[in-house]
Design an enzyme around this catalytic site. Structure first.
Site, PDB file in Angstrom:
ATOM      1  N   TYR A 105     -10.876   4.435   3.218  1.00  0.00           N
ATOM      2  CA  TYR A 105     -11.354   5.722   2.722  1.00  0.00           C
ATOM      3  C   TYR A 105     -12.616   6.185   3.450  1.00  0.00           C
ATOM      4  CZ  TYR A 105      -8.136   5.298  -1.296  1.00  0.00           C
ATOM      5  OH  TYR A 105      -7.042   5.180  -2.111  1.00  0.00           O
TER       6      TYR A 105
ATOM      7  N   HIS B 298      -2.986  -2.521   0.237  1.00  0.00           N
ATOM      8  CA  HIS B 298      -2.816  -1.070   0.119  1.00  0.00           C
ATOM      9  C   HIS B 298      -1.353  -0.635   0.157  1.00  0.00           C
ATOM     10  CE1 HIS B 298      -5.578   2.629   0.734  1.00  0.00           C
ATOM     11  NE2 HIS B 298      -4.537   2.959   0.014  1.00  0.00           N
TER      12      HIS B 298
END
Length: 279
Positions: A52, A108
């Site tokens: 991110y 993820h």
């Protein structure tokens, strides 16, 4: 703020937390203020990830002085998910977050490294106290079954997947599988990534009508619907403090059977897809 047990962890976690994907695209001070407002309102489940960009650094600033109050989650990208790579990636996330541990650490999405290596890395981190639990993200039932065979029961804390009113595919098999195996289901992008129902649409009008009856917002109604099942959580993102407070209020909103049926009729889950939807 209503909380429930987070999978097999034994920890009670607010059903509505805070996501941070693309939070670094907004004004930094506003993003930090929104996260802090959410924490103050009870949304202490904070979700971020190494991919991110500046997200972990923003979270670090937001939780400064509040670490003991927060259930902190981050994620490793599949390219780093070898046994040693998981440990290195986690240590870098800990450094960016300014903490000595994560409450939960996720893969993820499924990648090309053997899942046995990834899980071994997770267990190394858990043994050393750098993570307290681990989970998965964007895993369909076949992948979840593979992880369960490797790890054994009650090791997978959660599975984080795409879940909003316009994308309910996980209700066919993923949510039931997670409920059966004691795995928390965390929905991301609960507002549809910029595609929230317009009030002028039939579905939007239904949400607005239910919101008016409860003295709340259509966004809060959507969050209440998405967390109506016993093992479900959600992590909406906002960079507005006022919206964070509104989101938090949804945790205590209980929809009745008729309201749930109305939402279900206007936002049907549709057929089970061949592949798991994800962003």
């Amino acid at each position: 703020m209503y909380a429930r047990g987070f999978g097999s962890t034994g920890v009670r976690v607010p059903v509505i937390g805070q996501g941070t994907w693309r939070i670094d695209s907004a004004d930094r001070s506003a993003a930090v203020e929104a996260l802090r407002a959410g924490i103050d309102a009870g949304m202490t489940h904070i979700d971020t990830a190494e991919m991110y960009d500046d997200g972990e650094a923003i979270v670090r600033e937001a939780v400064e002085g509040l670490r003991e109050e927060v259930f902190l989650v981050s994620k490793v990208v599949p390219g780093n998910a070898t046994r040693r790579g998981v440990v290195r990636a986690c240590e870098q996330s800990l450094k960016r977050l300014g903490t000595d541990r994560l409450d939960c650490y996720l893969l993820h999405w499924p990648g090309h490294h053997p899942l046995e290596e990834t899980i071994a890395g997770f267990e190394d981190l858990r043994r050393d106290g750098k993570i307290l639990s681990w989970g998965l993200s964007n895993f369909d039932v076949d992948d979840l079954e593979a992880a369960l065979r490797i790890a054994g029961p009650y090791r997978i804390a959660c599975n984080q997947v795409l879940y909003h009113l316009g994308e309910r595919a996980i209700e066919h098999a993923v949510i039931p599988w997670c409920a059966q195996h004691g795995v928390a289901l965390v929905g991301y992008s609960p507002f549809g990534s910029g595609e929230f129902p317009d009030p002028s649409s039939a579905g939007g009008a239904v949400l607005a009508s239910i919101a008016q009856a409860h003295g709340t917002t259509p966004y809060a109604v959507a969050l209440a619907f998405l967390t109506r099942l016993d093992n479900t959580f959600t992590v909406p993102k906002t960079v507005r403090a006022a919206r964070a407070i509104e989101n938090a209020g949804a945790a205590d909103l209980v929809l009745n059977a008729a309201e749930i049926a109305m939402i279900d009729a206007h936002f049907p889950r549709g057929p089970r897809p061949r592949t798991l939807p994800m962003l």
